[in-house]
Design a protein around this motif. Structure first.
Motif, PDB file in Angstrom:
ATOM      1  N   PHE A 104       0.850  -1.195   0.000  1.00 59.69           N
ATOM      2  CA  PHE A 104       0.000   0.000   0.000  1.00 59.69           C
ATOM      3  C   PHE A 104       0.885   1.244   0.000  1.00 59.69           C
ATOM      4  CE2 PHE A 104      -2.434  -3.459   1.727  1.00 59.69           C
ATOM      5  CZ  PHE A 104      -3.731  -3.261   1.268  1.00 59.69           C
ATOM      6  N   ASP A 105       0.603   2.159  -0.925  1.00 60.26           N
ATOM      7  CA  ASP A 105       1.379   3.380  -1.100  1.00 60.26           C
ATOM      8  C   ASP A 105       0.697   4.535  -0.374  1.00 60.26           C
ATOM      9  OD1 ASP A 105       2.680   5.651  -1.976  1.00 60.26           O
ATOM     10  OD2 ASP A 105       2.692   5.067  -4.089  1.00 60.26           O
ATOM     11  N   THR A 106       1.436   5.223   0.468  1.00 58.55           N
ATOM     12  CA  THR A 106       0.874   6.307   1.272  1.00 58.55           C
ATOM     13  C   THR A 106       0.265   7.422   0.438  1.00 58.55           C
ATOM     14  OG1 THR A 106       1.351   7.817   3.107  1.00 58.55           O
ATOM     15  CG2 THR A 106       3.047   7.589   1.396  1.00 58.55           C
ATOM     16  N   ASN A 107       0.642   7.516  -0.845  1.00 63.67           N
ATOM     17  CA  ASN A 107       0.176   8.624  -1.681  1.00 63.67           C
ATOM     18  C   ASN A 107      -1.155   8.356  -2.371  1.00 63.67           C
ATOM     19  OD1 ASN A 107       2.534  10.343  -1.333  1.00 63.67           O
ATOM     20  ND2 ASN A 107       3.632   8.790  -2.526  1.00 63.67           N
ATOM     21  N   ASP A 108      -1.712   7.161  -2.204  1.00 64.17           N
ATOM     22  CA  ASP A 108      -2.923   6.800  -2.936  1.00 64.17           C
ATOM     23  C   ASP A 108      -3.950   6.142  -2.028  1.00 64.17           C
ATOM     24  OD1 ASP A 108      -2.137   7.716  -5.526  1.00 64.17           O
ATOM     25  OD2 ASP A 108      -0.854   5.947  -5.727  1.00 64.17           O
ATOM     26  N   VAL A 109      -5.084   5.809  -2.629  1.00 65.88           N
ATOM     27  CA  VAL A 109      -6.149   5.049  -1.971  1.00 65.88           C
ATOM     28  C   VAL A 109      -6.191   3.673  -2.621  1.00 65.88           C
ATOM     29  CG1 VAL A 109      -8.648   4.875  -1.625  1.00 65.88           C
ATOM     30  CG2 VAL A 109      -7.501   7.086  -1.350  1.00 65.88           C
ATOM     31  N   PHE A 110      -6.376   2.620  -1.809  1.00 64.81           N
ATOM     32  CA  PHE A 110      -6.402   1.255  -2.333  1.00 64.81           C
ATOM     33  C   PHE A 110      -7.700   0.556  -1.940  1.00 64.81           C
ATOM     34  CE2 PHE A 110      -2.012   2.335  -2.534  1.00 64.81           C
ATOM     35  CZ  PHE A 110      -1.453   1.558  -3.542  1.00 64.81           C
ATOM     36  N   LEU A 111      -8.121  -0.360  -2.774  1.00 61.91           N
ATOM     37  CA  LEU A 111      -9.269  -1.208  -2.489  1.00 61.91           C
ATOM     38  C   LEU A 111      -8.794  -2.648  -2.411  1.00 61.91           C
ATOM     39  CD1 LEU A 111     -12.804  -0.961  -4.043  1.00 61.91           C
ATOM     40  CD2 LEU A 111     -11.657  -3.159  -3.925  1.00 61.91           C
ATOM     41  N   TRP A 112      -9.030  -3.282  -1.258  1.00 62.72           N
ATOM     42  CA  TRP A 112      -8.613  -4.663  -1.026  1.00 62.72           C
ATOM     43  C   TRP A 112      -9.853  -5.546  -0.986  1.00 62.72           C
ATOM     44  CZ3 TRP A 112      -5.627  -8.553  -1.389  1.00 62.72           C
ATOM     45  CH2 TRP A 112      -5.664  -9.636  -0.521  1.00 62.72           C
ATOM     46  N   ASP A 113      -9.960  -6.446  -1.958  1.00 57.67           N
ATOM     47  CA  ASP A 113     -11.092  -7.367  -2.071  1.00 57.67           C
ATOM     48  C   ASP A 113     -10.660  -8.729  -1.536  1.00 57.67           C
ATOM     49  OD1 ASP A 113     -13.132  -9.050  -2.764  1.00 57.67           O
ATOM     50  OD2 ASP A 113     -13.097  -8.609  -4.907  1.00 57.67           O
ATOM     51  N   ASP A 114     -11.201  -9.092  -0.384  1.00 57.31           N
ATOM     52  CA  ASP A 114     -10.849 -10.358   0.257  1.00 57.31           C
ATOM     53  C   ASP A 114     -11.720 -11.490  -0.313  1.00 57.31           C
ATOM     54  OD1 ASP A 114      -9.736 -12.215   1.951  1.00 57.31           O
ATOM     55  OD2 ASP A 114     -10.925 -11.606   3.693  1.00 57.31           O
ATOM     56  N   ALA A 115     -11.596 -11.709  -1.605  1.00 54.31           N
ATOM     57  CA  ALA A 115     -12.313 -12.785  -2.321  1.00 54.31           C
ATOM     58  C   ALA A 115     -13.817 -12.716  -2.090  1.00 54.31           C
ATOM     59  CB  ALA A 115     -11.769 -14.144  -1.920  1.00 54.31           C
ATOM     60  N   GLY A 116     -14.362 -11.520  -2.061  1.00 51.53           N
ATOM     61  CA  GLY A 116     -15.800 -11.359  -1.931  1.00 51.53           C
ATOM     62  C   GLY A 116     -16.326 -11.409  -0.524  1.00 51.53           C
ATOM     63  N   ARG A 117     -15.479 -11.737   0.456  1.00 48.37           N
ATOM     64  CA  ARG A 117     -15.947 -11.791   1.838  1.00 48.37           C
ATOM     65  C   ARG A 117     -16.090 -10.397   2.434  1.00 48.37           C
ATOM     66  NH1 ARG A 117     -12.581 -16.464   1.695  1.00 48.37           N
ATOM     67  NH2 ARG A 117     -10.763 -15.158   2.080  1.00 48.37           N
ATOM     68  N   MET A 118     -15.174  -9.517   2.074  1.00 48.41           N
ATOM     69  CA  MET A 118     -15.170  -8.154   2.594  1.00 48.41           C
ATOM     70  C   MET A 118     -14.391  -7.296   1.614  1.00 48.41           C
ATOM     71  SD  MET A 118     -15.985  -6.448   5.573  1.00 48.41           S
ATOM     72  CE  MET A 118     -15.656  -4.814   6.262  1.00 48.41           C
ATOM     73  N   VAL A 119     -14.864  -6.095   1.384  1.00 51.59           N
ATOM     74  CA  VAL A 119     -14.155  -5.134   0.541  1.00 51.59           C
ATOM     75  C   VAL A 119     -13.701  -3.985   1.435  1.00 51.59           C
ATOM     76  CG1 VAL A 119     -14.360  -3.478  -1.338  1.00 51.59           C
ATOM     77  CG2 VAL A 119     -15.391  -5.754  -1.568  1.00 51.59           C
ATOM     78  N   TRP A 120     -12.381  -3.779   1.474  1.00 50.75           N
ATOM     79  CA  TRP A 120     -11.788  -2.745   2.317  1.00 50.75           C
ATOM     80  C   TRP A 120     -11.242  -1.608   1.472  1.00 50.75           C
ATOM     81  CZ3 TRP A 120     -12.073  -2.743   7.530  1.00 50.75           C
ATOM     82  CH2 TRP A 120     -12.326  -3.957   8.178  1.00 50.75           C
ATOM     83  N   VAL A 121     -11.401  -0.396   1.957  1.00 51.55           N
ATOM     84  CA  VAL A 121     -10.759   0.774   1.366  1.00 51.55           C
ATOM     85  C   VAL A 121      -9.684   1.243   2.333  1.00 51.55           C
ATOM     86  CG1 VAL A 121     -11.049   3.164   0.644  1.00 51.55           C
ATOM     87  CG2 VAL A 121     -12.785   1.464   0.052  1.00 51.55           C
TER      88      VAL A 121
END
Length: 410
Positions: free
Chosen positions: A338-355
Motif C-alpha cells: 500500500f502506497d501512502t500517496n494513494d487510496v487502495f481497495l482490497w477485495d478479500d475474495a468477496g468476503r469483505m471489501v476494504w478501502v
C-alpha cells in the motif's frame, strides 16, 4: 416517542445503492441543517477518551444514545451507529483505536439510513479520521460486528418514528401490541468466536418458522407460560441462551414460568398449536411434525464457486486523471503493497471489501473512494452471483483495524 411494539413495517429498504446518491441530496442538506456545530452525542467527555462499546439510534435526524442495558438489541425499522473503542498495544499514553459500524435495519427509512451514514463520517472526523468505517446490513452481518456482542445480539420487529414519515399508534393498536404473540429464533452464527455469535431474531409466529437445528422461544398472547422449543439438532449453547431469553420475558402474568420442550417430546405439540391459534388457523389442533425446515433470517456470508480471487486495486490521480488499476491478484497483500500517496481497495475474495486511505492521498482520491467502492461491490455481486453484497469497510494508514489486518493474512 412511540414504543417499538405495534409499529408497522415500512417498505423494505434496499441498501445496494444506498448512501452514495445521498451526497448533496435533500437528505444531506437536511442533516447538515439540523446537525449542530458540535454534536452532543460525541461530546460527553467519554467518546474518544475511554475504551468501550457505544451505540446510538437515529431518531428524527438526531443521534440518540442507547442505554447500556439495551446495547445489543436492534429493531429492524431503525438505523444505528456503533462505536468500538479499544486500547492500542501497551502504550502508556493510553492511545485508542476505533471501529465505527452503521447498522441498517431491513425496514429502516431512507432518511434514517442517510443520517446514519452522514453521522458516521462526522464521528470519524471527531476522532480525527483514525477510525475504521463499516456498513452493516441486518440480513448479513459481518463476523467482526457479531464479535462485538459476546452475550447475544437481538433483532426485533418495530422502530421509532422517522423524520419524514411519522408512525402514530392508536389506543387499539397499542392494546393489540401488548397482547401479541412473539416467536424468537435463537441460533449461533457459524464462524464467530467460540462462545459468541448467538443471534436472537424475532420471526413470524407460525409453525413454518420452526427449524430442527435451532431453539425457539414463544411468548403466546394470553398464555400462562413462556415456552422454549428445542430443535432436535440444536447446540447446548443455543439451549443455554434461549433459557436466558425466556427468563428475560417472564412477567407476573406468566404464572407457570418457563416451560422447556424438546422437539421429540410428545408435549412439544403445544407450541405448534399455540402458533396455529395465533395465526387464526381454523384447523383441528395439530400435532408436531417429524421435521421442520426454514431459512435463517440472518445468512452467513459466503463466496460462490466462481467468486473472484483476492485482488488489490489502486485509486490514483497522480497522472492528472483519476484511474482505478489492478495491482495484485490471487494472493494475500502485505502492508508494504500500500502506497501512502494513494487510496487502495482490497477485495478479500468477496468476503469483505476494504478501502485503505494513505495519509498522503489527494483530496480528489479521498473524495471519490466511496463512489468507486460502491460501484465495485455492485459489479462484484452481479458478476459473481453473490446472494448478499459483501460488507464494506474503510481504514486509514497507521490506524488499520484488527479485522483489516486479519483479512491480509486469511
Amino acid at each position: 416517542m412511540a414504543p417499538h411494539n405495534g409499529l408497522m413495517h415500512g417498505t423494505e429498504y434496499k441498501v445496494e445503492g444506498s448512501n452514495v446518491e445521498l451526497i448533496g441530496s435533500d437528505i444531506d442538506h437536511r442533516v447538515k441543517y439540523v446537525s449542530a456545530a458540535t454534536e452532543p452525542a460525541w461530546n460527553n467527555g467519554v467518546v474518544g477518551v475511554q475504551p468501550g462499546l457505544f451505540v446510538w439510534r437515529i431518531e428524527d435526524f438526531q443521534v440518540v444514545p442507547v442505554s447500556q442495558s439495551k446495547i445489543g438489541i436492534f429493531y429492524d425499522g431503525d438505523s444505528y451507529i456503533v462505536l468500538h473503542s479499544y486500547k492500542l498495544g501497551n502504550s502508556e499514553k493510553r492511545l485508542l483505536g476505533h471501529e465505527i459500524y452503521f447498522w441498517l435495519g431491513s425496514h429502516t427509512s431512507q432518511d434514517e439510513a442517510g443520517t446514519a451514514a452522514y453521522k458516521t463520517v462526522e464521528l470519524d472526523e471527531f476522532l480525527q479520521g483514525t477510525a475504521s468505517q463499516n456498513r452493516e446490513v441486518q440480513a448479513s452481518p459481518s463476523l467482526g460486528f457479531l464479535n462485538l456482542f459476546p452475550q447475544r445480539i437481538t433483532i426485533r420487529h418495530g422502530g421509532v418514528a422517522t423524520g419524514f414519515t411519522h408512525v402514530e399508534e392508536t389506543v387499539e393498536e397499542r392494546a393489540k401490541a401488548a397482547r401479541k404473540t412473539m416467536l424468537l429464533r435463537v441460533f449461533k452464527q457459524p464462524g464467530v468466536r467460540s462462545g459468541q455469535g448467538i443471534i436472537v431474531h424475532e420471526v413470524e409466529p407460525v409453525p413454518s418458522s420452526l427449524d430442527d437445528d435451532d431453539v425457539f422461544v414463544l411468548d403466546a398472547a394470553g398464555s400462562d407460560a413462556v415456552y422454549v422449543w428445542q430443535g432436535r439438532n440444536c447446540s447446548p449453547m443455543e439451549k443455554a441462551k434461549a433459557a436466558e431469553v425466556a427468563q428475560d420475558l417472564l412477567t407476573p402474568a406468566h404464572k407457570d414460568g418457563v416451560q422447556v420442550l424438546a422437539q421429540d417430546e410428545g408435549r412439544s405439540g403445544v407450541v405448534v398449536r399455540l402458533l396455529e391459534e395465533a395465526a387464526g388457523s381454523q384447523k383441528p389442533p395439530a400435532e408436531a411434525t417429524s421435521s421442520y425446515r426454514s431459512a435463517r433470517p440472518v445468512s452467513q456470508r459466503q463466496t460462490v464457486a466462481d467468486a473472484p480471487k483476492k485482488t488489490l486495486w489502486r485509486l490514483s490521480d497522480a497522472s492528472g486523471q483519476l484511474s482505478f488499476s489492478l495491482e495484485r491478484e490471487g494472493s494475500n497483500a502485505q502492508l508494504a503493497d500500500f502506497d501512502t500517496n494513494d487510496v487502495f481497495l482490497w477485495d478479500d475474495a468477496g468476503r469483505m471489501v476494504w478501502v485503505w486511505e494513505g495519509l498522503g492521498a489527494s483530496g480528489g482520491e479521498r473524495a471519490q473512494w466511496l463512489r468507486v467502492a460502491q460501484a465495485y461491490v455492485q459489479r462484484l455481486g452481479a458478476q459473481a452471483g453473490l446472494r448478499e453484497l459483501p460488507p464494506m469497510g474503510k481504514v486509514r494508514e497507521g490506524y488499520e483495524s484488527n479485522a483489516f489486518l486479519l483479512s491480509l493474512q486469511a
